[in-house]
Design an enzyme around this catalytic site. Structure first.
Site, PDB file in Angstrom:
ATOM      1  N   GLY A 161      56.787  35.359  37.682  1.00 39.85           N
ATOM      2  CA  GLY A 161      55.476  35.944  37.973  1.00 39.85           C
ATOM      3  C   GLY A 161      54.429  35.600  36.932  1.00 39.85           C
ATOM      4  N   GLY A 162      54.857  35.095  35.767  1.00 37.22           N
ATOM      5  CA  GLY A 162      53.918  34.583  34.765  1.00 37.22           C
ATOM      6  C   GLY A 162      53.065  35.654  34.098  1.00 37.22           C
ATOM      7  N   THR A 163      51.901  35.233  33.646  1.00 34.49           N
ATOM      8  CA  THR A 163      51.028  36.065  32.817  1.00 34.49           C
ATOM      9  C   THR A 163      50.564  37.320  33.546  1.00 34.49           C
ATOM     10  OG1 THR A 163      50.228  34.028  31.810  1.00 34.49           O
ATOM     11  CG2 THR A 163      48.947  36.014  31.396  1.00 34.49           C
ATOM     12  N   CYS A 164      50.013  37.151  34.726  1.00 29.68           N
ATOM     13  CA  CYS A 164      49.395  38.284  35.427  1.00 29.68           C
ATOM     14  C   CYS A 164      50.397  39.413  35.584  1.00 29.68           C
ATOM     15  CB  CYS A 164      48.878  37.834  36.796  1.00 29.68           C
ATOM     16  SG  CYS A 164      48.160  39.181  37.730  1.00 29.68           S
ATOM     17  N   HIS A 217      28.735  57.109  53.519  1.00 31.94           N
ATOM     18  CA  HIS A 217      28.190  57.999  52.498  1.00 31.94           C
ATOM     19  C   HIS A 217      29.264  59.004  52.097  1.00 31.94           C
ATOM     20  CE1 HIS A 217      25.410  60.600  50.379  1.00 31.94           C
ATOM     21  NE2 HIS A 217      25.928  61.620  51.046  1.00 31.94           N
ATOM     22  N   GLU A 244      61.247  28.101  35.994  1.00 34.70           N
ATOM     23  CA  GLU A 244      60.609  29.139  35.176  1.00 34.70           C
ATOM     24  C   GLU A 244      61.358  29.256  33.858  1.00 34.70           C
ATOM     25  OE1 GLU A 244      57.681  31.068  35.227  1.00 34.70           O
ATOM     26  OE2 GLU A 244      58.508  31.390  33.228  1.00 34.70           O
TER      27      GLU A 244
END
Ligand SMILES: Cc1cc2nc3c(=O)[nH]c(=O)nc-3n(C[C@H](O)[C@H](O)[C@H](O)COP(=O)(O)OP(=O)(O)OC[C@H]3O[C@@H](n4cnc5c(N)ncnc54)[C@H](O)[C@@H]3O)c2cc1C
Length: 459
Positions: A39-42, A441, A34
């Site tokens: 964890g990158g973009t998200c 409902h 990395e």
């Protein structure tokens, strides 16, 4: 010296970490690389921070509407931007820290921080280290596109990534790009208190959706005071004193939109230009996406590409599904394919747009007999109780096979309700499978069997 591994994973996006853990659990000595935040973009600049900010923006929106619900707030509703950002940072820190801890704590996984670059099809360099493995998995994601707008270099513009550092309220935010990322930021900042103009080059917002959907989303945004400027084909930008002027038209007045800040949200490019792919012999298409087969193998045996870089999806869930496909084929002796999945995604404006399968335009073009079930959100009890009745539900069914072809749900809780449709489509069941289902409902989902019970030919 070269360090030997059984597997190397480049990038810790949505596919890399779970894959590295599975590879290690299968007995493979695995390295994961990395170069930025785990964890990158998200996790860091995408889904998680934007949805956290959207939650703050919604709180402001509901507070301003409190009187509609019989609630009195004495005094003005104010948004504390540093606190909004701090809350976002805390949520992000938890997630990115969680990914890092998980990887470092998994036996058999070696975490290496730095930029990975191929030296050959089997060797990856990270700084001074050279690593080799017979199996290499690329999950390097993407970054915001910077469009070739005249004079852009003279201006301090923002992207979806640098927006994450904003802890002040732009007075007038100009957003170039009327698609998912741009519209989420536009509504969020309008609700924080900025004046916002969205500039879109196409004749309508989110142009890949049906016209009715684009128009309804535009009305929702305009109802909150966002200005939308379409058909902006003659884009140029310049500094004007402390402001930024964006030229949107060469003929039509007003030609310029003047604002305090400019956000560019015109799409993303894959992080494949700095990977040394040519040295590995990995083929890309003309837009830089790595070419893969239906099981995500590249043209080079032993190299796979997962997530946004393969151009087969642009979402967290598609990247994670890529991981599942590769793990199933490689480790579980199952056969899974990308072509088994169908499009599902949401635009997280408020109310959200949730989509599955094909659009009405695509259904018509297919030439097949198609049925449509429709209901305005004004006829959904939950929406009326919440005084949030904008939007509609549209579901398309194949008149011959009785299978659901697609759906567009625009309205409160549509991003949850869509999963009734997604599950029936995934099961390959006819739409009648849930027509008689008893749903709770009062919810939005309770009306889905009703919509499916009122199918009409799509004209
Ligand atoms: C503003 C925004 C909002 C979004 N909202 C949503 C949403 O609500 N829902 C959704 O499903 N999707 C959303 N997305 C898309 C989503 O974030 C991505 O599709 C998702 O992160 C999948 O990315 P990935 O796994 O391909 O890689 P990424 O998450 O992009 O991660 C790639 C990683 O690889 C690293 N890397 C790159 N090159 C190298 C290298 N050479 N060496 C080492 N490391 C490298 C990067 O630093 C990065 O950490 C959003 C995106 C943006 C920008």
């Amino acid at each position: 010296m070269i360090e030997s591994f059984d597997a190397i994973v480049i990038g810790t996006g949505q596919a890399g970490p779970p894959l590295a853990v599975r590879l290690a659990q299968s007995g493979r000595k695995t390295a994961i690389l990395e170069r930025n935040r785990f964890g990158g973009t998200c996790v860091n600049t995408g889904c998680i921070p934007t949805k956290t900010l959207i939650a703050s923006a919604r709180a402001a929106y509901v507070a301003r509407r409190a009187a509609d619900f019989g609630v009195t707030i004495d005094g003005a509703v104010r948004v504390d931007m540093p606190r909004v950002k701090r809350r976002k940072d805390e949520v992000v820190a938890q997630s990115t820290g969680g990914v890092q801890k998980w990887l470092r704590g998994t036996p058999g996984v070696t975490v290496i921080e730095g930029h990975g670059r191929f030296e050959s099809a089997r060797v990856v360099r990270v700084g001074d280290r050279r690593l080799t493995a017979p199996e290499i998995f690329i999950n390097t994601g993407g970054r915001p596109t910077i469009p070739p707008i005249e004079a852009l270099t003279q201006i301090d513009y923002l992207t979806s990534s640098s927006m994450m550092d904003v802890d002040f309220l732009p007075e007038l935010l100009i957003v170039i790009g009327g698609s998912y990322v741009g519209l989420e930021f536009a509504q969020m900042y309008r609700r924080f208190g900025s004046r916002v103009t969205v500039i879109e080059m196409a004749p309508r917002l989110i142009a890949r959706e049906d016209e009715e959907v684009s128009q309804a989303v535009q009305s929702i945004l305009e109802n909150e005071g966002i200005t939308v400027r379409l058909n902006a084909k003659c884009l140029a930008a310049e500094r004007r004193g402390n402001d930024i002027a964006v030229q949107v038209s060469c003929e039509e007045e007003p030609r310029d939109i003047v604002g305090s800040h400019l956000l560019l949200a015109v799409g993303r490019v894959p992080n494949t230009d700095d990977l040394g792919l040519e040295r590995a012999g990995v083929a890309t298409d003309e837009r830089g996406f790595i070419k893969v087969d239906d099981q995500l193998s590249t043209n080079v045996p032993g190299i796979w590409a997962l997530g946004d870089i393969n151009g087969r999806g642009a979402f967290t869930h598609t990247s994670y599904n890529d991981y599942e496909i590769v793990a199933a084929n490689l480790l579980d002796h199952e056969t899974r394919r990308v072509s088994d999945r169908f499009p599902v995604y949401a635009l997280f404006t408020d109310p959200p747009l949730a989509r599955a399968g094909i659009t009405e335009r695509e259904a018509r073009a297919s030439g097949r007999p198609v049925l449509i079930g429709q209901r305005p959100m004004a006829r959904v009890g939950r929406a009326r109780e919440r005084s949030e009745t904008q939007g509609f539900m549209h579901v398309l069914v194949d008149g011959e096979t009785r299978r659901i072809l697609g759906a567009a749900l625009l309205g409160i809780e549509a991003d949850e309700a869509i999963h009734c449709i997604v599950d029936v489509m995934t099961a390959g069941a006819p739409f009648t499978a849930i027509r008689r289902a008893v749903h709770i409902h009062p919810t939005v989902s309770e009306l889905i069997p009703t919509v499916l019970g009122e199918m009409q030919p799509l004209i």
